[in-house]
Design a protein around this motif. Structure first.
Motif, PDB file in Angstrom:
ATOM      1  N   UNK A   1       7.473  -1.960 -23.691  1.00  0.00           N
ATOM      2  CA  UNK A   1       6.077  -1.531 -23.866  1.00  0.00           C
ATOM      3  C   UNK A   1       5.360  -2.395 -24.899  1.00  0.00           C
ATOM      4  N   UNK A   2       6.130  -3.138 -25.680  1.00  0.00           N
ATOM      5  CA  UNK A   2       5.516  -4.096 -26.605  1.00  0.00           C
ATOM      6  C   UNK A   2       6.042  -5.508 -26.298  1.00  0.00           C
ATOM      7  N   UNK A   3       5.358  -6.486 -26.869  1.00  0.00           N
ATOM      8  CA  UNK A   3       5.764  -7.879 -26.670  1.00  0.00           C
ATOM      9  C   UNK A   3       7.002  -8.150 -27.536  1.00  0.00           C
ATOM     10  N   UNK A   4       8.055  -8.665 -26.904  1.00  0.00           N
ATOM     11  CA  UNK A   4       9.312  -8.880 -27.632  1.00  0.00           C
ATOM     12  C   UNK A   4       9.532 -10.346 -27.985  1.00  0.00           C
ATOM     13  N   UNK A   5       9.019 -11.205 -27.135  1.00  0.00           N
ATOM     14  CA  UNK A   5       9.217 -12.640 -27.358  1.00  0.00           C
ATOM     15  C   UNK A   5       8.157 -13.405 -26.573  1.00  0.00           C
TER      16      UNK A   5
ATOM     17  N   UNK B   1       5.383  -7.779 -31.146  1.00  0.00           N
ATOM     18  CA  UNK B   1       5.114  -6.518 -31.835  1.00  0.00           C
ATOM     19  C   UNK B   1       3.870  -5.818 -31.332  1.00  0.00           C
ATOM     20  N   UNK B   2       2.999  -6.554 -30.641  1.00  0.00           N
ATOM     21  CA  UNK B   2       1.798  -5.907 -30.107  1.00  0.00           C
ATOM     22  C   UNK B   2       2.099  -5.212 -28.789  1.00  0.00           C
ATOM     23  N   UNK B   3       1.225  -4.293 -28.427  1.00  0.00           N
ATOM     24  CA  UNK B   3       1.326  -3.600 -27.157  1.00  0.00           C
ATOM     25  C   UNK B   3       1.228  -4.633 -26.016  1.00  0.00           C
ATOM     26  N   UNK B   4       2.046  -4.437 -24.978  1.00  0.00           N
ATOM     27  CA  UNK B   4       2.061  -5.408 -23.874  1.00  0.00           C
ATOM     28  C   UNK B   4       0.931  -5.124 -22.888  1.00  0.00           C
ATOM     29  N   UNK B   5      -0.282  -5.499 -23.274  1.00  0.00           N
ATOM     30  CA  UNK B   5      -1.480  -5.364 -22.426  1.00  0.00           C
ATOM     31  C   UNK B   5      -1.888  -6.766 -21.990  1.00  0.00           C
ATOM     32  N   UNK B   6      -1.644  -7.090 -20.733  1.00  0.00           N
ATOM     33  CA  UNK B   6      -1.864  -8.473 -20.283  1.00  0.00           C
ATOM     34  C   UNK B   6      -2.483  -8.497 -18.894  1.00  0.00           C
ATOM     35  N   UNK B   7      -3.191  -9.595 -18.615  1.00  0.00           N
ATOM     36  CA  UNK B   7      -3.756  -9.783 -17.278  1.00  0.00           C
ATOM     37  C   UNK B   7      -3.279 -11.128 -16.720  1.00  0.00           C
ATOM     38  N   UNK B   8      -3.082 -11.141 -15.419  1.00  0.00           N
ATOM     39  CA  UNK B   8      -2.760 -12.415 -14.770  1.00  0.00           C
ATOM     40  C   UNK B   8      -3.898 -12.756 -13.815  1.00  0.00           C
ATOM     41  N   UNK B   9      -4.321 -14.012 -13.846  1.00  0.00           N
ATOM     42  CA  UNK B   9      -5.394 -14.452 -12.953  1.00  0.00           C
ATOM     43  C   UNK B   9      -4.797 -14.992 -11.661  1.00  0.00           C
ATOM     44  N   UNK B  10      -5.619 -14.987 -10.638  1.00  0.00           N
ATOM     45  CA  UNK B  10      -5.197 -15.616  -9.399  1.00  0.00           C
ATOM     46  C   UNK B  10      -5.603 -17.091  -9.459  1.00  0.00           C
ATOM     47  N   UNK B  11      -5.319 -17.709 -10.575  1.00  0.00           N
ATOM     48  CA  UNK B  11      -5.780 -19.074 -10.845  1.00  0.00           C
ATOM     49  C   UNK B  11      -4.883 -19.639 -11.934  1.00  0.00           C
ATOM     50  N   UNK B  12      -4.766 -20.978 -11.945  1.00  0.00           N
ATOM     51  CA  UNK B  12      -3.872 -21.544 -12.963  1.00  0.00           C
ATOM     52  C   UNK B  12      -4.620 -21.969 -14.222  1.00  0.00           C
ATOM     53  N   UNK B  13      -5.958 -21.863 -14.193  1.00  0.00           N
ATOM     54  CA  UNK B  13      -6.735 -22.300 -15.364  1.00  0.00           C
ATOM     55  C   UNK B  13      -7.579 -21.166 -15.916  1.00  0.00           C
TER      56      UNK B  13
ATOM     57  N   UNK C   1      -2.322  -6.600 -13.706  1.00  0.00           N
ATOM     58  CA  UNK C   1      -2.617  -6.069 -15.043  1.00  0.00           C
ATOM     59  C   UNK C   1      -1.411  -5.264 -15.518  1.00  0.00           C
ATOM     60  N   UNK C   2      -1.000  -5.507 -16.758  1.00  0.00           N
ATOM     61  CA  UNK C   2       0.040  -4.690 -17.390  1.00  0.00           C
ATOM     62  C   UNK C   2      -0.582  -3.975 -18.594  1.00  0.00           C
ATOM     63  N   UNK C   3      -0.288  -2.699 -18.705  1.00  0.00           N
ATOM     64  CA  UNK C   3      -0.696  -1.964 -19.910  1.00  0.00           C
ATOM     65  C   UNK C   3       0.532  -1.284 -20.478  1.00  0.00           C
ATOM     66  N   UNK C   4       0.727  -1.435 -21.763  1.00  0.00           N
ATOM     67  CA  UNK C   4       1.942  -0.950 -22.436  1.00  0.00           C
ATOM     68  C   UNK C   4       3.178  -1.350 -21.619  1.00  0.00           C
TER      69      UNK C   4
END
Ligand code: NIG
Ligand code: FE
Length: 415
Positions: A42-46, A379-391, A407-410
């Motif tokens: 749920x958080x960023x580990x590495x 250590x931060x919450x794992x809230x991330x987005x992935x684009x359908x694009x490489x840039x 989209x990932x949340x926690x």
């Protein structure tokens, strides 16, 4: 359960090395790792490169979910630190009149504007309000927003403001996103108090704020400080009363006129002052000294055809700048942060990197949450987005379309 993303074409971390915001030139450094990888529960580990992950991380765990990102771009989820998505009714007719040249203030003076939404909100149930808010929040999520601040301010009576805040609480329970509530009882003056505005200010201070605080329904207290709305003195009284009850001050500042609201924001130690289309140099100085975030809402200037806030001057002056939607039925009806980034770059002369920093880490700062969210750091919450694009540049360059694929949340994949 741990997840490892690998083969991320551009991993945009917005790494601040533990700092809780970026200002000035640092806003341009968004910490891109080519061929990046991220490990999280749920958080960023590495955080690192795919090469390192393949050599050291994958062999170390046997229960990893590995996601191959095929060269796509990953960023922190957007933090929309200013919205009014819990409302009822529709103001498309007003919008059309404004296109024909009628001003926002003229419509408000006729009893339209905020008061038109107030009437619709007063006759809606909490469940209705929550339904409307939920559909806008889910649309925001589909466009990459993982944290959203939501304001009351269309009830303008104790019971109707509480209803709106209860609806926001339902969103907190029903949605995967981080929803942050703000009390905005001082958004306009309701008709009952049209002839005696100070009496309504007393109601906000003596009845609403204590009840909102007692029920723990808001983190922030906001005021619309502008010509025709709350004076500097009324705003100061309300925000100070909020502070006594633990509500952190925010201000709708200098949106329609140069009103010294930026000065007040710094004076009172507001966490953010928002809009700032007409902020003065002194207002900016006052905000900078107090560390008040300048939350810019270019969708509103666009919709109302007003001059944009002086983003360049603010950034060049090392102020903390954030970007948000202001999503509301009157002055800016979009829940899409990608559109806001495009407007910020095209119309406020921000760079793509500055726009990304402003809509992630600095947005989190405007909500007092940047120790927890806003960047991809261990250590931060794992809230991330992935684009359908490489840039990441495509977010701004290829505008008017939705670039979000995941989209990932926690740490949980929600899109
Ligand atoms: O942020 N400025 C005040 N509030 C909103 C507009 C609200 C409305 O028109 O319904 C804003 O622009
Ligand atoms: Fe607003």
């Amino acid at each position: 359960m741990k997840t490892l993303l690998i083969n991320i074409g551009e991993l945009v971390t917005v790494n601040a090395n533990g700092a809780d915001y970026k200002a000035g030139k640092d806003m341009s450094d968004i910490g891109v790792i080519p061929n990046g990888a991220v490990l999280f529960d749920d958080t960023i580990l590495w955080v690192g490169t795919t090469d390192y992950a393949e050599q050291k991380i994958i062999p170390e765990y046997d229960d990893l979910t590995i996601v191959h990102c095929k060269g796509k771009c990953v960023l922190p989820g957007f933090v929309d630190s200013h919205s009014h998505i819990v409302f009822a009714g529709n103001r498309a007719t007003e919008f059309a009149r404004r296109l024909a040249g009628v001003s926002y203030q003229t419509i408000a003076n006729e009893g339209g504007g905020i008061l038109s939404t107030m009437r619709a909100v007063r006759s809606a149930s909490v469940e209705n309000l929550a339904e409307i808010g939920k559909s806008l929040a889910l649309s925001a999520l589909a466009h990459g927003t993982t944290t959203m601040e939501v304001k009351s301010g269309y009830g303008l009576s104790l019971s109707a403001e509480l209803n709106q805040l209860e609806a926001i609480r339902i969103l907190q329970h029903q949605l995967p996103m981080n929803i942050v509530p703000t009390f905005l009882g001082a958004h306009d003056f309701p008709p009952e108090f049209a002839q005696n505005r100070d009496e309504y200010v007393d109601v906000v201070i003596n009845e609403m704020i204590p009840e909102v605080a007692k029920r723990n329904l808001a983190v922030f207290c906001d005021v619309f400080t502008d010509t025709g709305y709350y004076t500097i003195e009324q705003s100061r009284r309300i925000l100070n009363a909020g502070k006594e009850f633990g509500l952190i001050p925010k201000i709708h500042a200098d949106e329609l006129s140069s009103f010294s609201a930026g000065e007040l924001a710094g004076d009172i130690g507001a966490i953010s002052a928002d809009h700032l289309l007409y902020v003065s140099d002194q207002g900016m100085q006052s905000m900078k000294s107090a560390g008040t975030v300048a939350t810019l809402l270019p969708g509103t200037a666009y919709t109302l055809r007003l001059p944009y806030a002086p983003a360049r001057k603010m950034i060049d002056n090392d102020m903390i700048v954030a970007l948000a939607t202001d999503c509301n039925p009157g002055s800016c009806f979009t829940e899409n942060m990608q559109t806001i980034l495009s407007l910020a770059c095209s119309s406020m002369k921000m760079s793509i990197e500055e726009a990304i920093t402003s809509s992630t880490l600095n947005g989190a700062k405007a909500l007092g949450l940047s120790e927890k969210i806003g960047s991809i750091e261990v250590g931060k919450q794992a809230d991330m987005i992935m684009l359908d694009s490489s840039n990441y540049a495509d977010l701004v360059y290829h505008f008017g379309v939705n670039h979000i694929s995941h989209v990932w949340i926690k740490g949980k994949m929600v899109i």
